[in-house]
Design a protein around this motif. Structure first.
Motif, PDB file in Angstrom:
ATOM      1  N   GLN A   1     -18.469  -1.602 -23.483  1.00  0.00           N
ATOM      2  CA  GLN A   1     -19.389  -2.612 -22.950  1.00  0.00           C
ATOM      3  C   GLN A   1     -18.755  -3.354 -21.773  1.00  0.00           C
ATOM      4  N   CYS A   2     -17.476  -3.682 -21.919  1.00  0.00           N
ATOM      5  CA  CYS A   2     -16.776  -4.395 -20.846  1.00  0.00           C
ATOM      6  C   CYS A   2     -16.644  -3.515 -19.607  1.00  0.00           C
TER       7      CYS A   2
ATOM      8  N   GLN B   1     -11.473 -10.935 -15.552  1.00  0.00           N
ATOM      9  CA  GLN B   1     -12.019 -10.081 -16.610  1.00  0.00           C
ATOM     10  C   GLN B   1     -10.932  -9.172 -17.181  1.00  0.00           C
TER      11      GLN B   1
ATOM     12  N   THR C   1     -20.792  -2.408 -13.250  1.00  0.00           N
ATOM     13  CA  THR C   1     -21.979  -3.014 -12.645  1.00  0.00           C
ATOM     14  C   THR C   1     -21.587  -4.043 -11.589  1.00  0.00           C
ATOM     15  N   ASN C   2     -20.576  -4.841 -11.901  1.00  0.00           N
ATOM     16  CA  ASN C   2     -20.074  -5.840 -10.968  1.00  0.00           C
ATOM     17  C   ASN C   2     -19.518  -5.169  -9.711  1.00  0.00           C
TER      18      ASN C   2
ATOM     19  N   PHE D   1     -16.366 -10.093 -25.568  1.00  0.00           N
ATOM     20  CA  PHE D   1     -17.477  -9.761 -24.675  1.00  0.00           C
ATOM     21  C   PHE D   1     -18.182 -11.019 -24.179  1.00  0.00           C
TER      22      PHE D   1
ATOM     23  N   ARG E   1     -16.766 -13.962 -13.499  1.00  0.00           N
ATOM     24  CA  ARG E   1     -17.249 -13.177 -12.361  1.00  0.00           C
ATOM     25  C   ARG E   1     -16.097 -12.530 -11.582  1.00  0.00           C
TER      26      ARG E   1
ATOM     27  N   SER F   1     -18.289 -11.798 -20.208  1.00  0.00           N
ATOM     28  CA  SER F   1     -19.623 -11.923 -19.594  1.00  0.00           C
ATOM     29  C   SER F   1     -19.751 -13.164 -18.726  1.00  0.00           C
TER      30      SER F   1
ATOM     31  N   GLU G   1     -18.762  -1.132 -18.697  1.00  0.00           N
ATOM     32  CA  GLU G   1     -20.090  -1.089 -18.071  1.00  0.00           C
ATOM     33  C   GLU G   1     -20.357  -2.360 -17.273  1.00  0.00           C
ATOM     34  N   LEU G   2     -19.921  -3.491 -17.817  1.00  0.00           N
ATOM     35  CA  LEU G   2     -20.086  -4.763 -17.111  1.00  0.00           C
ATOM     36  C   LEU G   2     -19.262  -4.771 -15.820  1.00  0.00           C
ATOM     37  N   ALA G   3     -18.008  -4.294 -15.919  1.00  0.00           N
ATOM     38  CA  ALA G   3     -17.131  -4.263 -14.746  1.00  0.00           C
ATOM     39  C   ALA G   3     -17.657  -3.294 -13.692  1.00  0.00           C
TER      40      ALA G   3
END
Length: 398
Positions: free
Chosen positions: A342-343, A317, A349-350, A305, A312, A309, A345-347
């Motif tokens: 978690q990954c 990723q 959001t991106n 993670f 970009r 993070s 959710e990050l992806a």
């Protein structure tokens, strides 16, 4: 939370984890020393407390000193050393005491306490009192330099190897005069006699199996070690470079001797695979890879993670995540579903940010988020990608 646990009275006698050092540091920075003191004392009362766990709390003492509370740091360090001394042998207590003395700095009381720990840990050793005086632990010599002198010279034996701190030289110990604390060392055909402080300033102890020693004194054994223990060699080089080294530096150290460039590439592939099985090592990035060593095992999913993070590019990723899944299988562990979520959710959001910016890469980002969501077992992971296609002006272009 730390590895130590604290007893909380009135909660069914339950042991709960003690606060991590970084949390206590933040509390000190906010001025809440009273809560930190309570946590510190509870930490010392924990039945599971070990010197290694307690040593990781030295940043708390450093922060107290930074905030002008040196006397408080001295008192807490002294209390901790006294508490642990009743549980473990003097040598382990000494390691903790030295760490805390370095954290607090020039404290005469702690200097004296640590000097007594040296006497207990090395009781009966020839020349101990003379070396304590020479090192200046209870005198005016800087703490770090005094401790370094004692730690280099006390265990020294004839035939031991020492490696230069600032260049590639390796020497062998030929004579030790413990009455005057003068040591004669040799390198090839030349010899030199140094006092204890200068010896420790210039050299550090080196094991007979260490990379640099083998390169100078037993190249045939080095070849065998590189072949049989590639991960161990990388870890050793990492420890010699303040616990962090990159693959370019490793290549510089190993080429053109003993490896050619082509031989190094093959060896590095083997080493990188072996490092995946080392719990205290973290390998991140792409060529050049960065290798870091940690005193405590690194959680594989936490490292993932952290890496994702910092990336970009959605494709980068995804590549890191798929590598994590493959590596987990290599280690014999199931990937962490929580970390994969978690990954995702990050992806996601991106991808949403790219959609809001009307970026041409938004659809690709949603497809990658979908793939990550599938790995995490998220049923609705495809929703964003489907919407991106439905609203696209030109699906074929997407």
């Amino acid at each position: 939370y730390s590895g130590a646990r604290r007893f909380v009275p009135g909660v069914n006698g339950v042991l709960e984890p003690a606060m991590r050092p970084e949390s206590l540091v933040q509390l000190i920075g906010s001025g809440n020393t009273a809560t930190v003191e309570t946590e510190w004392m509870r930490l010392l009362e924990s039945p599971e407390l070990s010197p290694s766990t307690l040593r990781s709390y030295h940043p708390v003492l450093t922060e107290l000193c930074r905030m002008g509370k040196t006397s408080v740091a001295e008192e807490w360090a002294w209390t901790a050393i006294e508490a642990i001394s009743t549980r473990v042998p003097p040598t382990e207590t000494l390691d903790l005491g030295s760490s805390f003395l370095l954290a607090v700095g020039d404290s005469q009381d702690l200097r004296s306490q640590v000097a007594e720990l040296y006497r207990a840990a090395h009781n009966g050793q020839e020349g101990l009192e003379g070396l304590l005086a020479e090192a200046g632990l209870t005198g005016g010599r800087p703490v770090r330099r005094a401790l370094r002198t004692l730690d280099v010279c006390l265990p020294l034996k004839i035939g031991d190897y020492l490696a230069a701190r600032d260049h590639d030289e390796v020497v062998r110990v030929e004579v030790i005069d413990r009455a005057k604390w003068r040591c004669t060392i040799s390198a090839g055909d030349s010899t030199e006699t140094l006092g204890a402080v200068e010896l420790a300033d210039r050299f550090r102890p080196a094991a007979a199996t260490e990379f640099r020693v083998l390169r100078h004194y037993a190249p045939e054994k080095l070849a065998k070690r590189l072949d049989n223990e590639p991960a161990e060699v990388v870890i050793e080089l990492c420890r010699q470079h303040d616990d962090s080294i990159d693959s370019d530096m490793i290549e510089t150290l190993l080429t053109p001797d003993p490896f050619s460039e082509e031989e190094f590439k093959k060896w590095w592939t083997r080493a990188r695979t072996a490092l995946k099985r080392c719990p205290n090592v973290k390998v991140v990035g792409r060529a050049p890879y960065t290798i870091t060593y940690h005193d405590v095992p690194v959680e594989h999913h936490d490292a993932l993670f952290d890496e994702v993070s910092t990336l970009r590019d959605p494709l980068a990723q995804l590549e890191a995540i798929e590598k994590y899944v493959r590596d987990s299988k290599t280690r014999g562990h199931a990937p962490s579903a929580a970390t994969l979520r978690q990954c995702y959710e990050l992806a996601a959001t991106n991808a949403k940010e790219l959609t809001d910016q009307r970026s041409s890469r938004a659809a690709l980002a949603w497809i990658i988020a979908w793939r990550i969501g599938d790995l995490a077992g998220i049923d609705s992971a495809s929703a964003g990608a489907i919407k991106a296609f439905r609203t696209a002006a030109d699906v074929r272009a997407v």
